[in-house]
Design an enzyme around this catalytic site. Structure first.
Site, mmCIF file in Angstrom:
data_model
loop_
_atom_site.group_PDB
_atom_site.id
_atom_site.type_symbol
_atom_site.label_atom_id
_atom_site.label_comp_id
_atom_site.label_asym_id
_atom_site.label_seq_id
_atom_site.Cartn_x
_atom_site.Cartn_y
_atom_site.Cartn_z
ATOM 1 N N ASP A 138 0.870 -1.196 0.000
ATOM 2 C CA ASP A 138 0.000 0.000 0.000
ATOM 3 C C ASP A 138 0.893 1.227 0.000
ATOM 4 O O ASP A 138 2.101 1.135 0.269
ATOM 5 C CB ASP A 138 -0.926 0.026 1.241
ATOM 6 C CG ASP A 138 -2.214 0.811 0.992
ATOM 7 O OD1 ASP A 138 -2.126 1.990 0.619
ATOM 8 O OD2 ASP A 138 -3.302 0.245 1.185
ATOM 9 N N TYR A 174 -16.778 4.764 -12.138
ATOM 10 C CA TYR A 174 -16.249 3.735 -11.220
ATOM 11 C C TYR A 174 -16.858 2.365 -11.544
ATOM 12 O O TYR A 174 -16.137 1.384 -11.767
ATOM 13 C CB TYR A 174 -16.579 4.163 -9.792
ATOM 14 C CG TYR A 174 -16.400 3.146 -8.697
ATOM 15 C CD1 TYR A 174 -15.137 2.790 -8.240
ATOM 16 C CD2 TYR A 174 -17.513 2.576 -8.058
ATOM 17 C CE1 TYR A 174 -14.983 1.883 -7.193
ATOM 18 C CE2 TYR A 174 -17.365 1.681 -7.012
ATOM 19 C CZ TYR A 174 -16.100 1.338 -6.584
ATOM 20 O OH TYR A 174 -15.951 0.448 -5.547
ATOM 21 N N ASP A 195 -27.275 8.015 -8.644
ATOM 22 C CA ASP A 195 -27.263 7.108 -7.490
ATOM 23 C C ASP A 195 -27.837 5.748 -7.833
ATOM 24 O O ASP A 195 -28.654 5.612 -8.736
ATOM 25 C CB ASP A 195 -28.057 7.731 -6.337
ATOM 26 C CG ASP A 195 -27.574 7.282 -4.975
ATOM 27 O OD1 ASP A 195 -26.743 6.350 -4.904
ATOM 28 O OD2 ASP A 195 -28.020 7.847 -3.965
HETATM 29 N N1 NAD Z 1 -15.970 -0.874 1.709
HETATM 30 C C1 NAD Z 1 -16.945 -1.251 0.908
HETATM 31 O O1 NAD Z 1 -18.081 -1.372 1.312
HETATM 32 C C2 NAD Z 1 -16.697 -1.569 -0.529
HETATM 33 C C3 NAD Z 1 -17.826 -1.709 -1.346
HETATM 34 C C4 NAD Z 1 -17.635 -2.054 -2.662
HETATM 35 C C5 NAD Z 1 -16.367 -2.271 -3.166
HETATM 36 N N2 NAD Z 1 -15.283 -2.133 -2.364
HETATM 37 C C6 NAD Z 1 -13.977 -2.373 -2.971
HETATM 38 O O2 NAD Z 1 -13.115 -3.005 -2.040
HETATM 39 C C7 NAD Z 1 -11.782 -2.517 -2.182
HETATM 40 C C8 NAD Z 1 -11.258 -1.987 -0.853
HETATM 41 O O3 NAD Z 1 -12.138 -1.000 -0.360
HETATM 42 P P1 NAD Z 1 -11.909 -0.224 1.014
HETATM 43 O O4 NAD Z 1 -13.254 0.130 1.508
HETATM 44 O O5 NAD Z 1 -10.986 -0.982 1.885
HETATM 45 O O6 NAD Z 1 -11.201 1.091 0.458
HETATM 46 P P2 NAD Z 1 -9.937 1.887 1.039
HETATM 47 O O7 NAD Z 1 -9.851 3.141 0.254
HETATM 48 O O8 NAD Z 1 -10.032 1.982 2.507
HETATM 49 O O9 NAD Z 1 -8.717 0.935 0.676
HETATM 50 C C9 NAD Z 1 -8.066 0.935 -0.564
HETATM 51 C C10 NAD Z 1 -6.575 0.922 -0.306
HETATM 52 O O10 NAD Z 1 -5.894 0.820 -1.562
HETATM 53 C C11 NAD Z 1 -4.750 1.646 -1.526
HETATM 54 N N3 NAD Z 1 -4.391 2.015 -2.886
HETATM 55 C C12 NAD Z 1 -5.141 2.685 -3.802
HETATM 56 N N4 NAD Z 1 -4.446 2.864 -4.929
HETATM 57 C C13 NAD Z 1 -3.230 2.302 -4.746
HETATM 58 C C14 NAD Z 1 -2.077 2.177 -5.545
HETATM 59 N N5 NAD Z 1 -2.048 2.701 -6.773
HETATM 60 N N6 NAD Z 1 -1.007 1.531 -5.054
HETATM 61 C C15 NAD Z 1 -1.031 1.018 -3.789
HETATM 62 N N7 NAD Z 1 -2.101 1.115 -2.981
HETATM 63 C C16 NAD Z 1 -3.181 1.750 -3.442
HETATM 64 C C17 NAD Z 1 -5.206 2.872 -0.725
HETATM 65 O O11 NAD Z 1 -4.094 3.582 -0.190
HETATM 66 C C18 NAD Z 1 -6.073 2.232 0.346
HETATM 67 O O12 NAD Z 1 -5.346 1.958 1.515
HETATM 68 C C19 NAD Z 1 -11.846 -1.484 -3.317
HETATM 69 O O13 NAD Z 1 -11.465 -2.107 -4.505
HETATM 70 C C20 NAD Z 1 -13.298 -1.097 -3.386
HETATM 71 O O14 NAD Z 1 -13.657 -0.681 -4.688
HETATM 72 C C21 NAD Z 1 -15.410 -1.764 -1.068
HETATM 73 O O1 UDX Z 2 -23.379 12.679 3.979
HETATM 74 C C1 UDX Z 2 -23.886 11.860 3.176
HETATM 75 C C2 UDX Z 2 -23.139 10.879 2.454
HETATM 76 C C3 UDX Z 2 -23.810 10.020 1.602
HETATM 77 N N1 UDX Z 2 -25.161 10.095 1.459
HETATM 78 C C4 UDX Z 2 -25.879 9.111 0.594
HETATM 79 O O2 UDX Z 2 -25.726 7.833 1.214
HETATM 80 C C5 UDX Z 2 -25.731 6.802 0.220
HETATM 81 C C6 UDX Z 2 -24.530 5.899 0.422
HETATM 82 O O3 UDX Z 2 -23.351 6.622 0.118
HETATM 83 P P1 UDX Z 2 -21.866 6.019 0.248
HETATM 84 O O4 UDX Z 2 -20.961 7.198 0.280
HETATM 85 O O5 UDX Z 2 -21.740 5.096 1.373
HETATM 86 O O6 UDX Z 2 -21.623 5.276 -1.125
HETATM 87 P P2 UDX Z 2 -22.516 4.330 -2.052
HETATM 88 O O7 UDX Z 2 -23.270 3.343 -1.252
HETATM 89 O O8 UDX Z 2 -23.322 5.178 -2.954
HETATM 90 O O9 UDX Z 2 -21.376 3.633 -2.896
HETATM 91 C C7 UDX Z 2 -20.406 2.836 -2.234
HETATM 92 O O10 UDX Z 2 -20.786 1.519 -2.379
HETATM 93 C C8 UDX Z 2 -20.096 0.671 -3.216
HETATM 94 C C9 UDX Z 2 -18.606 0.782 -3.108
HETATM 95 O O11 UDX Z 2 -17.995 0.393 -4.296
HETATM 96 C C10 UDX Z 2 -18.075 2.079 -2.676
HETATM 97 O O12 UDX Z 2 -17.627 1.920 -1.366
HETATM 98 C C11 UDX Z 2 -19.056 3.197 -2.763
HETATM 99 O O13 UDX Z 2 -19.119 3.481 -4.107
HETATM 100 C C12 UDX Z 2 -25.813 7.511 -1.125
HETATM 101 O O14 UDX Z 2 -27.162 7.543 -1.520
HETATM 102 C C13 UDX Z 2 -25.353 8.931 -0.825
HETATM 103 O O15 UDX Z 2 -25.911 9.889 -1.692
HETATM 104 C C14 UDX Z 2 -25.896 11.056 2.160
HETATM 105 O O16 UDX Z 2 -27.131 11.142 2.037
HETATM 106 N N2 UDX Z 2 -25.229 11.907 2.999
#
Ligand code: NAD
Ligand code: UDX
Length: 413
Positions: free
Chosen positions: A47, A183, A335
């Site tokens: 990372d 995305y 959205d």
């Molecule tokens: N958290 C969720 O609910 C959620 C939902 C849908 C998809 N995802 C997917 O899961 C994965 C992880 O999500 P997360 O919530 O942990 O996000 P996050 O942003 O906390 O973690 C991503 C990590 O990747 C690292 N990173 C990004 N670009 C990089 C690069 N070029 N080189 C090295 N490191 C790099 C960032 O520094 C970060 O620490 C992502 O691919 C995201 O799209 C997460």
């Molecule tokens: O302050 C806020 C932030 C967000 N929102 C709303 O809350 C909902 C959830 O927003 P999030 O920021 O958690 O993101 P989303 O659920 O839309 O997408 C997420 O889900 C899939 C993953 O790939 C990513 O982690 C992210 O894209 C959206 O409808 C957004 O418009 C608010 O109403 N108020």
């Protein structure tokens, strides 16, 4: 730590080495924690940041010392990547730009991060016969068919029109100027590429589609451990509002629906994928909790109640305010209307089910947020009020960035 572990078919699990890209993020930090505390596997943690896994790296006396190694590198331009993938049995790619505030304001970075930067990872895994677990997203489904049906259509009640199924649901995105979908589209294309590598070149892969995993260490609190103008995902946005005693902002009325799953439940699913390759290879898995569905407005109301309980602080008289998506995210935002994961495939292949209710997961998460940030926020707010007062005494303009501070300022004068 259990040294003898059995897979779902009763076979002994051999310790492996995992190259985890994006290990310093929210999901990566929980996965590293789980692997260190409960398994004998080794992790090469890649990372650009390591703040969220520092507790696993130091001090050297930790039980798992020697089993986790941090490599600070950016996969966009680092020649060490292939060698690290070659050293491991399995690569897990979590690296991505994945906050909605970025999708329409930084669409190029978003597309590069989610597609172009992931390409070499897929290529190195394929060329070196290494297994890959790639993190995609529930956003690849986009909008539901239901959202296009007339408001009074009885078909709206039929789950066939809204439950999202890996092998049958279509991916429905908005028009190109709705850059929100940059995305989802990049993630969809990398999924298709991985699938094709599997079909044509025999790549052993698993694709994970997380449905709003939430919990401690998610994103950042603006102005405390992230930029003050930054907009994290909804859990951190609402936590920030609650910690600062300001109303929670509901984008376009908070009508969108989401299902939220506790990060610790979701990590159990990932561990099953890691340790049961025969059952996980070649599959795309939804990982979410269909029982935890709320509108964003309901989430705001529940978080307000839970926060009052865990902090002992009373809620505001008007705990939420409406804000337009254009004002909050800028031009090009759109959205997902509703996200309910179908669980058939993950149930059949891995026997996994989420356990934690939304109330319970919010209670443990907001307890963590309060314990971690409340003091820092108080200090930051006092500092800002100090600045405001000195500004006023100098005849300067009074600025109060938040309703909370404004109230505090009024009381202080
Ligand atoms: N958290 C969720 O609910 C959620 C939902 C849908 C998809 N995802 C997917 O899961 C994965 C992880 O999500 P997360 O919530 O942990 O996000 P996050 O942003 O906390 O973690 C991503 C990590 O990747 C690292 N990173 C990004 N670009 C990089 C690069 N070029 N080189 C090295 N490191 C790099 C960032 O520094 C970060 O620490 C992502 O691919 C995201 O799209 C997460
Ligand atoms: O302050 C806020 C932030 C967000 N929102 C709303 O809350 C909902 C959830 O927003 P999030 O920021 O958690 O993101 P989303 O659920 O839309 O997408 C997420 O889900 C899939 C993953 O790939 C990513 O982690 C992210 O894209 C959206 O409808 C957004 O418009 C608010 O109403 N108020």
């Amino acid at each position: 730590m259990a040294t003898t572990r059995m897979d779902l078919d009763g076979r002994l699990i051999k310790p492996i080495t995992i190259c985890m890209i994006g290990a310093g993020g929210f999901i990566g930090s929980h996965l590293c924690e789980k692997l260190m505390s409960e398994t004998p596997h080794k992790v090469l943690a890649l990372d650009v940041y390591n703040d969220k896994i520092k507790h696993l790296l130091e001090p050297d006396s930790l039980l798992w010392a020697g089993r986790i190694q941090f490599h600070r590198l950016n996969i966009k331009h680092d020649s060490r990547l292939e060698a690290l993938i070659k050293m491991a049995d399995l690569t897990i790619n979590l690296a991505a730009i994945c906050t909605p505030a970025d999708y329409n304001t930084r669409p190029l970075d978003t597309i590069y991060s989610n597609f172009i930067d992931a390409l070499p990872v897929v290529k190195y895994c394929s060329e070196n016969n290494k297994r890959l677990i790639h993190f995609s997203t529930c956003e690849v489904y986009g909008k539901t068919i239901q959202s296009f049906l007339p408001k009074d259509s009885p078909l709206r009640q039929d789950p066939a029109y809204y439950v999202l199924k890996e092998d049958t649901s279509p991916c429905i995105f908005g028009s190109i100027e709705k850059q929100r979908w940059s995305y989802a589209c990049a993630k969809q294309l990398i999924e298709r590429l991985i699938y094709a590598e599997g079909a044509e070149n025999g790549l052993e892969f698993t694709i994970v589609r997380p449905f709003n995993w939430i919990g401690p260490r998610m994103d950042f609190i603006p102005g405390i451990d992230g930029p003050s103008e930054g907009v994290p995902r909804v859990l951190a946005c609402f936590s920030n509002n609650l910690l600062r005693h300001e109303p929670l902002k509901l984008v376009d009325g908070g009508q969108s629906q989401r299902t939220f799953v506790y990060i610790k439940d979701a990590i159990e699913a990932v561990l099953l994928m890691i340790e049961n390759p025969d059952r996980a290879n070649g599959h795309i898995f939804n990982v979410g909790n269909p029982n935890n569905e709320v509108t964003v407005r309901q989430l705001a109301e529940m978080m307000t109640k839970v926060y009052t309980k865990v902090s002992g602080e009373p809620a505001l008289e008007s705990p939420t305010i409406d804000v337009s998506s254009k004002e909050f995210y800028g031009e090009g935002y759109d959205d997902s209307d509703k996200r309910i994961p179908d669980m058939t495939i993950i149930n059949k292949q891995l026997g996994w089910n989420p356990k934690t209710s939304l109330w319970d997961l919010l209670e443990s998460t907001l307890t963590y947020q309060h314990r971690t940030y409340a003091e820092a926020i108080k200090k930051a707010m006092k500092f800002k009020v100090g600045l405001v007062i000195s500004d006023v005494s100098l005849g300067g303009a009074l600025f109060c960035e938040t309703v909370g501070i404004a109230k505090f300022c009024q009381e202080s004068f």
